[in-house]
Design an enzyme around this catalytic site. Structure first.
Site, PDB file in Angstrom:
ATOM      1  CB  SER A  85      -7.073   1.370  12.793  1.00 41.90           C
ATOM      2  OG  SER A  85      -7.962   2.442  13.043  1.00 41.90           O
ATOM      3  N   GLY A  91       0.830  -1.206   0.000  1.00 42.00           N
ATOM      4  CA  GLY A  91       0.000   0.000   0.000  1.00 42.00           C
ATOM      5  C   GLY A  91       0.858   1.247   0.000  1.00 42.00           C
ATOM      6  CG  ASP A 132      -2.094   7.223  -2.797  1.00 41.16           C
ATOM      7  OD1 ASP A 132      -1.770   8.310  -3.296  1.00 41.16           O
ATOM      8  OD2 ASP A 132      -2.595   6.282  -3.437  1.00 41.16           O
ATOM      9  N   GLY A 133      -0.543   8.099   1.195  1.00 40.46           N
ATOM     10  CA  GLY A 133      -0.740   8.149   2.633  1.00 40.46           C
ATOM     11  C   GLY A 133       0.417   7.649   3.465  1.00 40.46           C
ATOM     12  CE  LYS A 139      -6.656  -1.221   9.300  1.00 38.23           C
ATOM     13  NZ  LYS A 139      -5.354  -1.328   8.596  1.00 38.23           N
ATOM     14  N   GLY A 159       1.622   4.661   3.838  1.00 43.14           N
ATOM     15  CA  GLY A 159       2.518   3.730   3.171  1.00 43.14           C
ATOM     16  C   GLY A 159       3.618   4.432   2.401  1.00 43.14           C
ATOM     17  CE1 TYR A 166      -9.754   0.110   8.022  1.00 37.39           C
ATOM     18  CE2 TYR A 166     -10.287   1.194  10.099  1.00 37.39           C
ATOM     19  CZ  TYR A 166      -9.414   0.986   9.047  1.00 37.39           C
ATOM     20  OH  TYR A 166      -8.216   1.632   9.022  1.00 37.39           O
ATOM     21  CG  ASP A 199      -6.554  -5.893  -6.990  1.00 40.87           C
ATOM     22  OD1 ASP A 199      -6.768  -5.719  -5.768  1.00 40.87           O
ATOM     23  OD2 ASP A 199      -7.422  -5.720  -7.866  1.00 40.87           O
TER      24      ASP A 199
END
Length: 328
Positions: A205, A74, A77-78, A222, A80, A218, A125
């Site tokens: 998270s 990942g 972006d962000g 996590k 990662g 979600y 993917d």
């Protein structure tokens, strides 16, 4: 008269018994208060030791400590991407794993040009099932993978009740959030054990702290990652492997008008967050990675579950209209 004396004697016995019970309860209360106070003091000491003292000492040589290559899933972006850039700034070569080839190649070129390190990309993917892992295994088999960063994940489109979540999203949450981290660790860990060095960082998270309504699947995924990482640390610490559960709260990963994103000290940028998080490698096996997130985590740990649920519902109600308008 004898009856009065008997009553007085009985009253004194009851009073003595009550006094003993009260003293016992007072001792229990004092012990509980002292225990909680010591725990809070220790938690704040750990916060200072983890997030502020490392700034006063020289940075660790991560390539020497763990290995030459870092693998980041990942990574376009962000958190990662920021984590990959931070590792590259410390001299590690990086393998970037994500599903968008063009973005991967652009990020890889940018990191190579900026930090003068080797980069490589693996297009995968993770929602595609087991077959996508064979080419990843082949691409990594001859590399000295020192650090694995499990960052890839799928989030809700916006907070919503479980039955309103599209089935395809539910599948991706389970297949990507849970399976990707598990299989990537299973892939690179034997090599780390053979070399008796390595680090595995799995991004969980803050919502793993307690059950989180409107993000049920979600937050559960996590929580799995958090427990998975902690169990691996117990299994492999003696073999020279450092396993870290990274538990970020809100990070400003995209443009939004959310009130949290208007407070940089509450929701740092990915770059700021990654800079702090990487400095905790080798120091804390379970951390939020950022000082203000650690304070939020302490509050989450000590608050009753009903208060957490109330706060989550309040926050999600405030975020949902903006998310719906963006989706439209």
């Amino acid at each position: 008269m004898a009856a009065v004396d008997s009553f007085c004697l009985l009253y004194r016995e009851i009073a003595r018994s009550c006094s003993c019970y009260m003293e016992a309860l007072a001792l229990v209360g004092a012990w509980y208060t002292a225990r909680k106070s010591i725990a809070v003091v220790c938690d704040f000491y750990s916060l200072v030791r983890l997030h502020f003292i490392p700034r006063l000492v020289s940075r660790a040589d991560l390539a020497k400590q763990y290995g030459r290559w870092a693998v980041v899933s990942g990574a376009t972006d962000g958190i990662g991407r920021a984590y990959a850039e931070e590792l590259a700034s410390r001299g590690l070569s990086v393998v970037l794993v994500s599903r968008d080839r063009e973005k991967l190649q652009a990020v890889a070129r940018d990191i190579a040009d900026t930090y003068r390190v080797e980069t490589d990309v693996i297009v995968a993917d993770f929602s595609g099932g087991r077959e996508i892992y064979h080419p990843i295994r082949e691409a990594l088999k001859d590399r000295d993978v020192g650090i694995l960063v499990n960052n890839v994940g799928v989030f809700y489109p916006y907070p919503q009740p479980f039955t309103q979540l599209p089935e395809v999203t539910l599948w991706d949450i389970i297949n990507v959030n849970v399976a990707a981290a598990s299989l990537l660790v299973h892939m690179v860990l034997p090599g780390m054990v053979a070399r008796r060095r390595g680090a595995v960082v799995t991004v969980s998270s803050g919502c793993c702290c307690k059950p989180t309504p409107q993000l049920a699947a979600y937050s559960a995924s996590k929580a799995y990652l958090d427990h998975f990482s902690r169990a691996l640390q117990y299994e492999y610490a003696s073999k020279g492997i450092f396993v870290q559960s990274l538990i970020p709260f809100c990070v400003a990963t995209g443009p939004t008008s959310s009130f949290l994103h208007k407070c940089p000290w509450l929701a740092p940028s990915p770059k700021v967050y990654a800079h702090h998080a990487v400095s905790t490698l080798g120091i804390s096996k379970r951390t939020t990675g950022y000082w203000s997130h650690s304070i939020q985590f302490l509050f989450a740990q000590y608050m009753p579950e009903w208060l957490w649920v109330w706060g989550a519902n309040f926050l999600h109600r405030s975020l949902r209209p903006e998310a719906l308008s963006c989706a439209a």
